[in-house]
Write an enzyme that holds these catalytic residues in place. Structure first.
Site, PDB file in Angstrom:
ATOM      1  N   PRO A  32       4.149  -3.137  -2.420  1.00 33.50           N
ATOM      2  CA  PRO A  32       4.470  -3.226  -3.853  1.00 33.50           C
ATOM      3  C   PRO A  32       4.320  -1.871  -4.542  1.00 33.50           C
ATOM      4  O   PRO A  32       3.329  -1.177  -4.338  1.00 33.50           O
ATOM      5  CB  PRO A  32       3.436  -4.213  -4.395  1.00 33.50           C
ATOM      6  CG  PRO A  32       2.783  -4.835  -3.217  1.00 33.50           C
ATOM      7  CD  PRO A  32       2.973  -3.917  -2.063  1.00 33.50           C
ATOM      8  N   GLU A  33       5.333  -1.496  -5.316  1.00 34.80           N
ATOM      9  CA  GLU A  33       5.285  -0.274  -6.116  1.00 34.80           C
ATOM     10  C   GLU A  33       5.234  -0.679  -7.589  1.00 34.80           C
ATOM     11  O   GLU A  33       5.085  -1.853  -7.898  1.00 34.80           O
ATOM     12  CB  GLU A  33       6.507   0.603  -5.805  1.00 34.80           C
ATOM     13  CG  GLU A  33       6.629   0.943  -4.321  1.00 34.80           C
ATOM     14  CD  GLU A  33       7.825   1.846  -4.009  1.00 34.80           C
ATOM     15  OE1 GLU A  33       8.266   2.598  -4.878  1.00 34.80           O
ATOM     16  OE2 GLU A  33       8.323   1.770  -2.872  1.00 34.80           O
TER      17      GLU A  33
END
Ligand SMILES: [Zn+2]
Length: 280
Positions: A2-3
């Site tokens: 996840p960014e």
């Protein structure tokens, strides 16, 4: 992994579910998932606290509690947060469960176990060294020039450095460089004012659009309700090597930069400014 857009999506969803909820009990199934304080103190201090609001700093989730404490979560590669009915038993990949006072429970699930939980009274001790927030109003060309200018490292590697810009990872760094027409091997110090302006715009536009789409799901990422993101359909270069560039039709390429897979268009992102001895 996840960014920023994926973490932002989770924060937005949890802000509809958590504020005002009291933590009735805390269960930790795998002790090393708690970074600090020690697990016993973590559970004791967290239990009885009330969630105030959730926010994001870089890729970290910050849960302000009604005491002066903050619960911080970093999902790293495969972490996720889900809200389930209290009766829902944790599966083998769920390492922390916070039972709430409304018959629901917040589960932290992480098959690869790289994520971490922190309970601190001063969030800066965890997130204090992060660089500027790219979606903040004051993230302008001057800010980016200040972070990249004079840096004799490759722009791709610099964008992945959380002390340079907070929240970018491999997906959105590649997409931003493509939008800006900048070759990933260029040195930070070689970027012109015009290129810095295009890069700032590329970072902001791709992150905003990805947040609006609920993030990108390449493999593991799921939002709080278990939904996949929508932006993976709109990635222009990331893992598109071998396909035609959506702008010019040239074949997209993949190289390694600083050990990370990097995707780009050799025509739209020309290598000018790279000295021969700088090439990997
Ligand atoms: Zn192209």
């Amino acid at each position: 992994m996840p960014e920023l857009p994926e973490v932002e999506t989770i924060v937005n969803q949890l802000n509809h579910l958590l504020p005002g909820r009291r933590i009735a009990s805390t269960w930790i199934g795998w002790e090393r998932i708690v970074d600090r304080p020690a697990v016993g103190e973590f559970c004791q201090r967290l239990t009885g606290q009330v969630f105030a609001s959730a926010s994001r700093r870089g890729k970290f989730l910050l849960f302000a509690l009604c005491s002066s404490d903050t619960l911080i979560v970093h999902l790293r590669m495969t972490g996720s947060l889900q809200v389930h009915p209290a009766a829902c038993a944790p599966d083998k990949h769920t390492h922390a469960v916070m039972m709430m006072d409304n018959g629901q429970a917040l589960h932290y699930r992480d098959p690869r176990k790289f994520g971490r939980l922190y309970l601190v009274d001063e969030p800066a001790e965890v997130v204090g060294r992060l660089g500027p927030e790219p979606l903040a109003n004051d993230f302008d060309v001057a800010t980016l020039a200040c972070e990249l200018g004079g840096r004799r490292a490759r722009v791709k590697s610099l964008l992945l450095d959380q002390r340079v810009v907070a929240g970018l990872g491999n997906i959105y760094a590649d997409e931003a460089l493509f939008r800006a027409g900048i070759h990933p091997l260029r040195l930070g110090s070689s970027l012109t004012p015009g290129e810095l302006a295009r890069l700032r715009d590329g970072i902001c536009s791709v992150l905003k659009q990805a947040v609006e789409a609920g993030g990108s799901t390449l493999r593991d990422y799921r939002s709080v309700g278990g939904q996949v993101g929508g932006f993976q359909e709109r990635l222009e270069v990331f893992r598109q090597n071998g396909k035609p560039c959506p702008v010019c039709g040239a074949q997209l390429e993949r190289i390694r930069v600083g050990g990370r897979s990097t995707h780009f268009c050799p025509h739209c992102q020309p290598p000018q400014g790279i000295r021969v001895q700088d090439k990997d």
